[in-house]
Design a protein around this motif. Structure first.
Motif, PDB file in Angstrom:
ATOM      1  N   GLY A  58       0.829  -1.198   0.000  1.00 50.97           N
ATOM      2  CA  GLY A  58       0.000   0.000   0.000  1.00 50.97           C
ATOM      3  C   GLY A  58       0.858   1.240   0.000  1.00 50.97           C
ATOM      4  N   ARG A  59       2.167   1.066   0.135  1.00 52.63           N
ATOM      5  CA  ARG A  59       3.062   2.240   0.143  1.00 52.63           C
ATOM      6  C   ARG A  59       4.247   1.965  -0.773  1.00 52.63           C
ATOM      7  N   ALA A  60       3.930   1.827  -2.056  1.00 55.10           N
ATOM      8  CA  ALA A  60       4.981   1.469  -3.006  1.00 55.10           C
ATOM      9  C   ALA A  60       6.030   2.557  -3.117  1.00 55.10           C
ATOM     10  N   HIS A  61       5.712   3.789  -2.730  1.00 57.35           N
ATOM     11  CA  HIS A  61       6.705   4.864  -2.826  1.00 57.35           C
ATOM     12  C   HIS A  61       7.901   4.549  -1.937  1.00 57.35           C
ATOM     13  N   ARG A  62       7.664   3.723  -0.895  1.00 61.55           N
ATOM     14  CA  ARG A  62       8.778   3.391   0.000  1.00 61.55           C
ATOM     15  C   ARG A  62       9.817   2.534  -0.715  1.00 61.55           C
ATOM     16  N   ILE A  63       9.336   1.722  -1.693  1.00 59.90           N
ATOM     17  CA  ILE A  63      10.303   0.930  -2.459  1.00 59.90           C
ATOM     18  C   ILE A  63      11.209   1.869  -3.236  1.00 59.90           C
ATOM     19  N   LEU A  64      10.593   2.891  -3.839  1.00 59.61           N
ATOM     20  CA  LEU A  64      11.388   3.829  -4.631  1.00 59.61           C
ATOM     21  C   LEU A  64      12.410   4.514  -3.738  1.00 59.61           C
ATOM     22  N   LYS A  65      11.950   4.904  -2.554  1.00 55.58           N
ATOM     23  CA  LYS A  65      12.853   5.585  -1.621  1.00 55.58           C
ATOM     24  C   LYS A  65      13.992   4.663  -1.198  1.00 55.58           C
ATOM     25  N   ASN A  66      13.627   3.447  -0.871  1.00 50.94           N
ATOM     26  CA  ASN A  66      14.600   2.457  -0.428  1.00 50.94           C
ATOM     27  C   ASN A  66      15.592   2.142  -1.542  1.00 50.94           C
ATOM     28  N   PHE A  67      15.059   2.058  -2.754  1.00 50.23           N
ATOM     29  CA  PHE A  67      15.902   1.783  -3.922  1.00 50.23           C
ATOM     30  C   PHE A  67      16.950   2.871  -4.080  1.00 50.23           C
ATOM     31  N   ILE A  68      16.538   4.123  -3.973  1.00 41.53           N
ATOM     32  CA  ILE A  68      17.479   5.240  -4.134  1.00 41.53           C
ATOM     33  C   ILE A  68      18.558   5.170  -3.066  1.00 41.53           C
ATOM     34  N   LYS A  69      18.158   4.797  -1.861  1.00 42.47           N
ATOM     35  CA  LYS A  69      19.120   4.714  -0.755  1.00 42.47           C
ATOM     36  C   LYS A  69      20.162   3.631  -1.043  1.00 42.47           C
ATOM     37  N   ILE A  70      19.685   2.445  -1.435  1.00 44.89           N
ATOM     38  CA  ILE A  70      20.619   1.353  -1.731  1.00 44.89           C
ATOM     39  C   ILE A  70      21.496   1.720  -2.932  1.00 44.89           C
ATOM     40  N   HIS A  71      20.890   2.353  -3.905  1.00 43.85           N
ATOM     41  CA  HIS A  71      21.622   2.764  -5.111  1.00 43.85           C
ATOM     42  C   HIS A  71      22.740   3.737  -4.757  1.00 43.85           C
ATOM     43  N   SER A  72      22.461   4.644  -3.828  1.00 39.78           N
ATOM     44  CA  SER A  72      23.465   5.657  -3.489  1.00 39.78           C
ATOM     45  C   SER A  72      24.664   5.038  -2.781  1.00 39.78           C
ATOM     46  N   GLU A  73      24.494   3.810  -2.264  1.00 41.55           N
ATOM     47  CA  GLU A  73      25.613   3.162  -1.578  1.00 41.55           C
ATOM     48  C   GLU A  73      26.478   2.338  -2.529  1.00 41.55           C
ATOM     49  N   GLU A  74      26.026   2.187  -3.772  1.00 37.79           N
ATOM     50  CA  GLU A  74      26.832   1.448  -4.743  1.00 37.79           C
ATOM     51  C   GLU A  74      28.052   2.272  -5.126  1.00 37.79           C
ATOM     52  N   SER A  75      29.158   1.580  -5.416  1.00 36.35           N
ATOM     53  CA  SER A  75      30.423   2.279  -5.662  1.00 36.35           C
ATOM     54  C   SER A  75      30.340   3.193  -6.883  1.00 36.35           C
ATOM     55  N   TYR A  76      29.609   2.783  -7.912  1.00 31.08           N
ATOM     56  CA  TYR A  76      29.564   3.583  -9.142  1.00 31.08           C
ATOM     57  C   TYR A  76      28.703   4.826  -8.975  1.00 31.08           C
ATOM     58  N   SER A  77      27.820   4.767  -7.952  1.00 31.63           N
ATOM     59  CA  SER A  77      26.863   5.859  -7.791  1.00 31.63           C
ATOM     60  C   SER A  77      27.567   7.172  -7.479  1.00 31.63           C
ATOM     61  N   LYS A  78      28.570   7.117  -6.570  1.00 31.57           N
ATOM     62  CA  LYS A  78      29.217   8.362  -6.157  1.00 31.57           C
ATOM     63  C   LYS A  78      30.004   8.969  -7.314  1.00 31.57           C
ATOM     64  N   ILE A  79      30.535   8.095  -8.168  1.00 35.20           N
ATOM     65  CA  ILE A  79      31.425   8.617  -9.213  1.00 35.20           C
ATOM     66  C   ILE A  79      30.662   8.911 -10.501  1.00 35.20           C
ATOM     67  N   PHE A  80      29.838   7.958 -10.944  1.00 32.58           N
ATOM     68  CA  PHE A  80      29.302   8.060 -12.296  1.00 32.58           C
ATOM     69  C   PHE A  80      27.862   8.540 -12.360  1.00 32.58           C
ATOM     70  N   VAL A  81      26.995   8.004 -11.498  1.00 30.25           N
ATOM     71  CA  VAL A  81      25.573   8.287 -11.694  1.00 30.25           C
ATOM     72  C   VAL A  81      24.830   8.190 -10.370  1.00 30.25           C
ATOM     73  N   ASN A  82      24.375   9.339  -9.864  1.00 28.69           N
ATOM     74  CA  ASN A  82      23.662   9.347  -8.595  1.00 28.69           C
ATOM     75  C   ASN A  82      22.216   9.794  -8.780  1.00 28.69           C
ATOM     76  N   ILE A  83      21.292   8.913  -8.411  1.00 34.01           N
ATOM     77  CA  ILE A  83      19.869   9.213  -8.588  1.00 34.01           C
ATOM     78  C   ILE A  83      19.367   9.996  -7.383  1.00 34.01           C
ATOM     79  N   SER A  84      18.646  11.092  -7.648  1.00 32.78           N
ATOM     80  CA  SER A  84      18.090  11.834  -6.516  1.00 32.78           C
ATOM     81  C   SER A  84      16.589  11.578  -6.351  1.00 32.78           C
TER      82      SER A  84
END
Lengths: 562, 125
Positions: free
Chosen positions: A176-202
């Motif tokens: 019922g709160r699918a937006h939390r998946i999007l939020k969680n996804f962005i958080k996990i994505h920001s911890e990936e090594s390539y995220s800081k250097i190449f592509v960071n989703i806001s």
């Protein structure tokens, strides 16, 4: 156990195996070469090596770097004073590079450089090989290792990102709160090594295209106002699958750098707006988009469809309940109305009763008689409105027994329903309680049923069994030449003390074809059950065999012409 | 004896009170009927009445509902043991419990004149 955990365990095993290889190879080198130090120094060296390794094993950050230097210290200690132009000795120095495919620690750039520099310089300096002879193989190793690293990174990254969806289903608390998946996804994505250097989703925003209009479905962050400022966007969306840096205004977000991806699932068209905090690094981006981002967006779309389906089902259910509640409310109001309107009639009867108790001819008698007659007239006048209100309720069509939702179902569906109910009612293991003797064609047999009514019937039967069974129950799906039926069997709790006349009366009422009799004097639970069974037009029978009570419902009954 | 009756269907109910007065109280009761709370005026005036009969369902125009009249009397320190509730609804007992006046007698409609007479007599004694 998920992929990452399995992968991690394999790496630990390989890590130990690699150290054992180093150890054995070291002993071989010591045995096949002249050594600078006494044997006990080497023994001490081994003990120290293993001790440090065990302290650092399965640890990350600084201790993983200690593992790295620990390996090289041993290597140099063993190789000290030996001829590095000999191949067996040189190979010993580059063993850590072979294990780098398996590296469990998160390495930084400097460690990576040292991993190649140390053996490369060591071999070049201590052997007779030329610079090029050392450079070319090392360069090849670096290139191969890079490919392995990237491949591994993509797999692991995908796994981590996908886990954010699995968490959604396994945890269940964010349904019922699918937006939390999007939020969680962005958080996990920001911890990936390539995220800081190449592509960071806001931000990620999910839109749906319905009838050539775009609707906001979900977003990682709350949105008050949004507008896609490209007027022909919808028409372009029909032709293209991807867009770069579209003009879109969302609250006070910086949406300069974005991508839009169209995802089609079943017949649903979604588009995901991915907002980056800076321009993604182009060379890396395409690989990233194809291998990491797009698969994840497809899964996100699936989750959102599921969400949407769940919401629709809820809404349908609420509407059904709402109409029933309206009926109940209408009925309650009608009763209140009638209570008022019947007052004159009630008073009339009471006064008919009272009048003979008064002294005939007295003032009290005459005045009471006058009120009595006036009440009678009032009653006549209020009778019609009362009947009208009753009709209104009966005709409202939303009563619980109103005919609705008859659908053609296969008998297979009933099997699934009953099996589910056995679990929900905690009656036991369905595999042990069910005796199944229907043939394949019986499962495919189609019958017109109102499923909510049918479920009510089964539920009532199970409730009764739960209350009265003496430890044994069974549900039999059986058939003979002309009939397909379900039989509910249970023994009767405390059979010796049970009032059999009461039970047998219940059985007689259950089998009674005369509805008006049942409605008049039937036991409470039975009335509704009988009404539903009659509405469903299902032949049914109940009988008792000593302490076994059996309730049979026929779904195909050629004996009676149904 | 003065009895205030808050009831919006006065036309239907009035005869029951007339009958009660005639048969059980020798016409000693002075009944006053109000279909809304504001028609009565300042509820402090209820102290002058020996019994207050309240229908839970007053007119929608009434400033106070039946429950609110009872609550007002309670909060003004008036004697709530002189209240009788008449109603065509169910669940009134629970509601009276909720507003802290569980002991108010409830007479269901259609009104039984003997029961109502008995309830009045109990209060006046």
């Amino acid at each position: 156990m998920n992929f990452l955990k399995v992968d991690s365990n394999f790496r630990y095993i390989i890590s130990i195996f690699y150290r054992i290889v180093i150890f054995i190879y070291a002993i071989i080198i010591l045995c096949s070469n002249e050594n600078c130090f006494e044997w006990y120094w080497y023994v001490f060296g081994f003990f120290l090596y293993w001790f440090i390794f065990i302290q650092c094993f399965r640890k990350q950050t600084i201790l993983s770097k200690v593992r790295f230097f620990n390996d090289y210290l041993l290597l140099f200690f063993i190789l000290y004073g030996k001829d590095l132009s000999k191949l067996d000795n040189a190979i010993f120095l580059i063993l850590p590079i072979f294990n780098s495919y398996n590296h469990t620690g998160s390495r930084n750039f400097i460690i990576t450089i040292l991993l190649y520099l140390i053996p490369g310089l060591g071999i070049w300096y201590f052997s007779k090989l030329s610079f090029l002879e050392v450079l070319i193989p090392f360069l090849s190793l670096i290139i191969i290792n890079t490919f392995f690293y990237v491949r591994n990174m993509v797999i692991q990254s995908n796994e981590r990102l996908n886990q954010s969806f699995e968490k959604y289903y396994i945890d269940g608390k964010d349904i019922g709160r699918a937006h939390r998946i999007l939020k969680n996804f962005i958080k996990i994505h920001s911890e990936e090594s390539y995220s800081k250097i190449f592509v960071n989703i806001s931000h990620i925003v999910c839109f749906k295209l319905v009838d050539e209009k775009i609707y906001l479905i979900n977003s990682s962050n709350f949105i008050i106002k949004w507008k896609i400022e490209e007027s022909d966007f919808v028409s372009r969306l029909m032709e293209k699958k991807q867009f770069k840096n579209i003009a879109v205004k969302i609250d006070d977000w910086d949406t300069t750098y974005n991508r839009v991806y169209k995802i089609t699932l079943n017949t649903h068209i979604y588009c995901f707006l991915i907002v980056f905090d800076k321009n993604p690094f182009q060379i890396f981006y395409e690989l990233y988009a194809q291998k990491i981002l797009l698969p994840v967006l497809k899964r996100m779309g699936q989750v959102i469809i599921t969400e949407s389906d769940i919401k629709n089902e809820k809404r349908k259910l609420l509407n059904q309940i709402k109409s029933k509640l309206e009926y109940v409310d209408l009925s309650a109001n009608a009763i209140h109305f009638l209570n008022n309107k019947l007052n004159p009639l009630s008073l009339y009867f009471q006064l008919v009763d009272q009048l003979p108790k008064l002294e005939p001819g007295s003032e009290q008698y005459m005045e009471t008689e006058k009120i009595m007659n006036e009440s009678f007239n009032d009653a006549k006048a209020n009778f019609a409105p009362a009947m009208e209100r009753i009709s209104m309720v009966m005709n409202s069509g939303n009563g619980p027994l109103a005919e609705s939702e008859y659908e053609e179902v296969k008998l297979q569906r009933l099997f699934v329903i009953i099996r589910g109910m056995l679990l929900e009612n905690k009656l036991g293991n369905p595999e042990e309680l069910i005796f199944f003797n229907w043939q394949k064609e019986d499962l495919d047999f189609v019958i017109k049923l109102n499923i909510p009514f049918m479920e009510f019937v089964f539920e009532e039967i199970f409730i009764n069994i739960k209350k009265h069974n003496g430890g044994f129950m069974q549900v039999v799906f059986n058939r003979n030449e002309n009939q397909i039926y379900v039989e509910f069997v249970n023994n009767i709790s405390g059979f010796g003390d049970v009032d059999l006349t009461l039970l047998d009366r219940y059985i007689r009422d259950f089998n009674n074809e005369n509805m008006s009799e049942i409605l008049r004097r039937g036991i409470k639970g039975l009335r509704l059950l009988k009404q539903f069974l009659q509405q469903l037009q299902l032949t049914h029978i109940m009988y008792r065999n000593n302490d076994l009570l059996k309730t049979k419902i026929f779904f195909k009954n050629e004996n009676s012409g149904i | 004896m003065k009895i205030a009756v808050f009831e919006n269907e006065i036309g239907i109910i009035m005869r029951s009170f007339e009958a009660i007065n005639l048969i059980f109280f020798n016409k000693e009761i002075e009944f006053k009927y109000y279909d809304t709370s504001q028609r009565f005026g300042d509820l402090n005036g209820l102290v002058e009445y020996d019994v207050v009969i309240v229908d839970i369902d007053l007119s929608l125009n009434s400033k106070f509902t039946g429950y609110q009249i009872i609550q007002e009397m309670n909060s003004r320190g008036q004697d709530i043991s002189k209240i009788i509730v008449i109603t065509g609804h169910h669940n009134v007992k629970e509601r009276l419990l909720e507003i802290g006046t569980p002991d108010v007698p409830i007479i269901s409609k259609p009104i039984n004149i003997k029961n109502l007479a008995e309830a009045i007599r109990k209060i006046v004694k």
